[in-house]
Design an enzyme around this catalytic site. Structure first.
Site, PDB file in Angstrom:
ATOM      1  N   ARG A 139      -0.442   6.110 -11.482  1.00 50.66           N
ATOM      2  CA  ARG A 139      -1.699   5.398 -11.638  1.00 50.66           C
ATOM      3  C   ARG A 139      -1.609   4.570 -12.923  1.00 50.66           C
ATOM      4  O   ARG A 139      -0.922   4.944 -13.871  1.00 50.66           O
ATOM      5  CB  ARG A 139      -2.871   6.372 -11.735  1.00 50.66           C
ATOM      6  CG  ARG A 139      -3.103   7.230 -10.497  1.00 50.66           C
ATOM      7  CD  ARG A 139      -4.290   8.149 -10.699  1.00 50.66           C
ATOM      8  NE  ARG A 139      -4.587   8.948  -9.519  1.00 50.66           N
ATOM      9  CZ  ARG A 139      -4.134  10.187  -9.299  1.00 50.66           C
ATOM     10  NH1 ARG A 139      -3.369  10.766 -10.219  1.00 50.66           N
ATOM     11  NH2 ARG A 139      -4.431  10.837  -8.195  1.00 50.66           N
ATOM     12  N   LYS A 162      -6.644  13.836 -12.756  1.00 49.72           N
ATOM     13  CA  LYS A 162      -7.853  14.223 -12.034  1.00 49.72           C
ATOM     14  C   LYS A 162      -7.909  15.737 -11.853  1.00 49.72           C
ATOM     15  O   LYS A 162      -6.922  16.371 -11.494  1.00 49.72           O
ATOM     16  CB  LYS A 162      -7.892  13.530 -10.669  1.00 49.72           C
ATOM     17  CG  LYS A 162      -8.156  12.028 -10.758  1.00 49.72           C
ATOM     18  CD  LYS A 162      -8.345  11.435  -9.385  1.00 49.72           C
ATOM     19  CE  LYS A 162      -8.699   9.948  -9.483  1.00 49.72           C
ATOM     20  NZ  LYS A 162      -8.887   9.348  -8.146  1.00 49.72           N
ATOM     21  N   HIS A 235      -2.963  -1.502  -9.308  1.00 50.55           N
ATOM     22  CA  HIS A 235      -2.827  -0.347  -8.420  1.00 50.55           C
ATOM     23  C   HIS A 235      -2.038  -0.696  -7.164  1.00 50.55           C
ATOM     24  O   HIS A 235      -1.569   0.206  -6.449  1.00 50.55           O
ATOM     25  CB  HIS A 235      -4.212   0.180  -8.047  1.00 50.55           C
ATOM     26  CG  HIS A 235      -4.341   1.662  -8.166  1.00 50.55           C
ATOM     27  ND1 HIS A 235      -3.978   2.364  -9.306  1.00 50.55           N
ATOM     28  CD2 HIS A 235      -4.773   2.602  -7.280  1.00 50.55           C
ATOM     29  CE1 HIS A 235      -4.203   3.647  -9.113  1.00 50.55           C
ATOM     30  NE2 HIS A 235      -4.676   3.821  -7.883  1.00 50.55           N
ATOM     31  N   ARG A 238       1.290   0.920  -7.071  1.00 52.93           N
ATOM     32  CA  ARG A 238       1.256   2.326  -6.639  1.00 52.93           C
ATOM     33  C   ARG A 238       1.140   2.405  -5.114  1.00 52.93           C
ATOM     34  O   ARG A 238       1.851   3.181  -4.464  1.00 52.93           O
ATOM     35  CB  ARG A 238       0.079   3.039  -7.302  1.00 52.93           C
ATOM     36  CG  ARG A 238      -0.200   4.460  -6.793  1.00 52.93           C
ATOM     37  CD  ARG A 238      -1.337   5.060  -7.612  1.00 52.93           C
ATOM     38  NE  ARG A 238      -1.907   6.266  -7.044  1.00 52.93           N
ATOM     39  CZ  ARG A 238      -1.441   7.495  -7.260  1.00 52.93           C
ATOM     40  NH1 ARG A 238      -0.363   7.667  -8.003  1.00 52.93           N
ATOM     41  NH2 ARG A 238      -2.036   8.549  -6.740  1.00 52.93           N
ATOM     42  N   HIS A 269      -2.414  13.426  -5.579  1.00 51.90           N
ATOM     43  CA  HIS A 269      -3.629  13.380  -4.776  1.00 51.90           C
ATOM     44  C   HIS A 269      -4.278  14.761  -4.738  1.00 51.90           C
ATOM     45  O   HIS A 269      -3.594  15.776  -4.591  1.00 51.90           O
ATOM     46  CB  HIS A 269      -3.317  12.930  -3.345  1.00 51.90           C
ATOM     47  CG  HIS A 269      -3.046  11.467  -3.235  1.00 51.90           C
ATOM     48  ND1 HIS A 269      -2.404  10.879  -2.158  1.00 51.90           N
ATOM     49  CD2 HIS A 269      -3.331  10.436  -4.086  1.00 51.90           C
ATOM     50  CE1 HIS A 269      -2.314   9.578  -2.338  1.00 51.90           C
ATOM     51  NE2 HIS A 269      -2.861   9.285  -3.504  1.00 51.90           N
ATOM     52  N   TYR A 278      -3.052   6.031   3.876  1.00 49.23           N
ATOM     53  CA  TYR A 278      -2.155   4.881   3.878  1.00 49.23           C
ATOM     54  C   TYR A 278      -1.747   4.504   5.295  1.00 49.23           C
ATOM     55  O   TYR A 278      -1.425   3.339   5.570  1.00 49.23           O
ATOM     56  CB  TYR A 278      -0.911   5.174   3.035  1.00 49.23           C
ATOM     57  CG  TYR A 278      -1.167   5.115   1.557  1.00 49.23           C
ATOM     58  CD1 TYR A 278      -1.399   3.908   0.922  1.00 49.23           C
ATOM     59  CD2 TYR A 278      -1.186   6.274   0.787  1.00 49.23           C
ATOM     60  CE1 TYR A 278      -1.641   3.850  -0.444  1.00 49.23           C
ATOM     61  CE2 TYR A 278      -1.433   6.231  -0.584  1.00 49.23           C
ATOM     62  CZ  TYR A 278      -1.654   5.012  -1.186  1.00 49.23           C
ATOM     63  OH  TYR A 278      -1.906   4.957  -2.536  1.00 49.23           O
TER      64      TYR A 278
END
Length: 302
Positions: A139, A162, A235, A238, A269, A278
């Protein structure tokens, strides 16, 4: 008072790993709005009135969702708090389609980044920064916050992202060599700051600088940006890494499942569904996998 309950609620959820940056500010704003009206308990009508001040329906739905979750917490102790109805619909808007860059485009982009501006360090900083995003799938915020101690013999240590999770991202020998070349030039420039990437101000990069540099490079190479297509952002590097990884996924249901789980962990994730996204967000990738599956089934039946 409602504001005391809000602070308790935020402290509890943050202790569980939620940052609540925007949600915290919204709830404190709602508490102040209620306090001006002399209300010690959540009032359904006041919540809807306050929520309606947001500019868009999606913003109203998100703000009301924040209040609903908080009110459920408050109502567990005192039923006088009124839980509002979700009258603005779902607070989860459609996730934007990712902008995917081909390998050839990424190569051109990185080469242009190494020619950005007239200062040698600026060129090396953004050339190395964008190269790292492209070859690791980090990220943007994770790369910005990297420090010297995060570069280990086993790879890059991503700390407390996160939900306060950390992970180790392996580095290819070529990526490690490129990072070391950059650090040789960068260390004497800002010796008192141990962030890996620094600006010409001798301080840690900020997201606005990265986004400006990305747009400058994108314009320099003529990166397509049409109204009918998603907008390229840092992004996108990524996203492109994730799609290339999925394209290399071996055939077979078990292989695909293991590959997805490994990639989800690698990307950091919180839910493997974010990795499966995706597939639906990239039609060409979905078509390719569907064709592979068709070939696999046809072969098994013959």
């Amino acid at each position: 008072m409602i504001i005391d309950l809000v602070e308790t609620y935020l402290a509890m959820r943050r202790a569980c790993g939620f940052e609540l940056k925007s949600e915290g500010g919204c709830l404190l704003n709602f508490a102040a709005y209620s306090d001006v009206r002399g209300q010690d308990y959540v009032c359904r009508a006041t919540a809807v009135e306050w929520t309606g001040l947001a500019r868009t329906v999606h913003q109203r739905a998100r703000r009301l969702g924040d209040v609903i979750r908080f009110t459920r917490f408050a109502r567990a102790e005192d039923p006088r708090h009124e839980i509002p109805a979700a009258i603005f619909g779902s607070e989860k808007g459609p996730r934007p389609v990712p902008y995917i860059m081909s390998g050839e485009v990424i190569q051109r982009f990185v080469q242009a980044a190494f020619q950005l501006g007239c200062h040698s360090l600026r060129r090396q900083t953004y050339g190395t920064f964008f190269s790292l995003l492209a070859c690791t799938g980090l990220r943007t915020s994770e790369a910005i916050h990297l420090r010297y101690g995060d570069i280990t013999p086993d790879g890059i240590l991503i700390r407390n992202t996160k939900f306060r999770k950390s992970r180790l991202v392996p580095l290819h020998d070529t990526a490690r060599a490129g990072l070391e070349r950059y650090l040789e030039q960068r260390r004497p420039y800002a010796p008192l700051d141990d962030h890996v990437f620094v600006s010409l101000r001798r301080k840690q990069l900020i997201i606005n600088d990265v986004e400006t540099a990305f747009r400058t490079v994108a314009n320099a190479i003529g990166l397509p940006c049409l109204p009918v297509r998603p907008r390229p952002t840092p992004h996108s590097l990524r996203h492109s890494f994730a799609v290339r990884s999925l394209e290399s996924c071996p055939d077979g249901r078990d292989h695909i499942t293991k590959h997805m789980l490994a990639l989800s962990t690698y990307l950091g994730h919180g839910n493997v569904a974010h990795t499966y996204w995706y597939l639906e967000a990239t039609p060409d990738l979905m078509k390719s996998i569907a064709e592979q599956c068709e070939t696999f089934v046809t072969g098994a039946q013959s």
